[in-house]
Motif scaffolding. Sequence first.
Motif, short mmCIF file in Angstrom:
data_model
loop_
_atom_site.label_atom_id
_atom_site.label_comp_id
_atom_site.label_asym_id
_atom_site.label_seq_id
_atom_site.Cartn_x
_atom_site.Cartn_y
_atom_site.Cartn_z
N ALA A 10 0.83 -1.21 0.00
CA ALA A 10 0.00 0.00 0.00
C ALA A 10 0.86 1.26 0.00
O ALA A 10 0.59 2.23 -0.72
CB ALA A 10 -0.93 0.00 1.21
N ALA A 11 1.93 1.26 0.79
CA ALA A 11 2.81 2.43 0.88
C ALA A 11 3.56 2.67 -0.42
O ALA A 11 3.73 3.83 -0.84
CB ALA A 11 3.79 2.26 2.03
N LEU A 12 3.99 1.60 -1.07
CA LEU A 12 4.69 1.77 -2.36
C LEU A 12 3.76 2.37 -3.41
O LEU A 12 4.19 3.20 -4.22
CB LEU A 12 5.27 0.44 -2.83
N ALA A 13 2.49 2.01 -3.37
CA ALA A 13 1.53 2.59 -4.31
C ALA A 13 1.33 4.08 -4.02
O ALA A 13 1.29 4.90 -4.95
CB ALA A 13 0.20 1.85 -4.23
N SER A 49 10.84 5.10 -7.10
CA SER A 49 10.06 6.31 -6.84
C SER A 49 10.45 7.00 -5.54
O SER A 49 9.68 7.77 -4.98
CB SER A 49 8.56 5.97 -6.83
N GLU A 50 11.67 6.75 -5.04
CA GLU A 50 12.11 7.40 -3.81
C GLU A 50 12.25 8.91 -4.02
O GLU A 50 12.68 9.36 -5.08
CB GLU A 50 13.45 6.83 -3.35
N LEU A 114 12.73 5.32 2.77
CA LEU A 114 11.76 4.46 3.40
C LEU A 114 10.57 4.21 2.49
O LEU A 114 10.37 4.90 1.50
CB LEU A 114 11.30 5.04 4.74
N VAL A 115 9.80 3.21 2.88
CA VAL A 115 8.58 2.87 2.17
C VAL A 115 7.40 3.55 2.86
O VAL A 115 6.51 4.08 2.22
CB VAL A 115 8.39 1.34 2.09
N GLN A 154 3.45 8.96 2.28
CA GLN A 154 3.96 7.70 2.78
C GLN A 154 3.65 7.48 4.26
O GLN A 154 3.97 6.43 4.81
CB GLN A 154 5.46 7.60 2.53
N GLU A 155 3.03 8.45 4.90
CA GLU A 155 2.69 8.30 6.31
C GLU A 155 1.65 7.20 6.50
O GLU A 155 0.70 7.08 5.74
CB GLU A 155 2.14 9.61 6.87
#
Length: 180
Positions: A10-13, A49-50, A114-115, A154-155
């Motif tokens: 979910a976070a990567l999306a 995507s960082e 971070l992710v 990303q939170e």
Amino acid sequence: MIDKSAARTAALARRAAAHVAGAATAGYLSEVLAGYRGVPLAGYLPMRSEIDPTPAMAEAAAHGPVGVPVIIAKATPLQFRMWDPDGALIPGTFGTQIPAIGEPMIPQILIVPLVAFSRSGGRLGYGGGFYDRTLEKLRARGPVMAIGFAYAAQEDPALPLEITDQPLDLIVTEKGVITP
């Protein structure tokens, strides 16, 4: 609580969507680092995507040593190599880039990719444990500030954490600074 794999997906999306939106800026990161001129720091060279910390790292490099991580082997702490904003890069492990040349260094400030993150200083990475091992090793030597750098999207307030997860001391996003 959801598991780390689901939280990571979910976070990567969310991160990918924020990256495509193009709202990234390292302005707040530069402001934070300006208060630590000359202190050895290590950032990272972004992949996928960082969010990109290199503008802030380049400013810091004008005042003191700046390094980037080098993966030596699975399940080991990272090592760090001096980075020059204009220096040549070569392919590293897992799709990373590393300086073609550069002396080893030990940072006192670590800009951490971070992710996902929580406002309490929790961090979810890719799952290899590299930064957790590295922070544990560096903190055993002395004080080290871990700055998570991420898109605000990303939170994750329900971030699943384990006892081995090393906390962030500060979180910087394109929208501001969060102190856990």
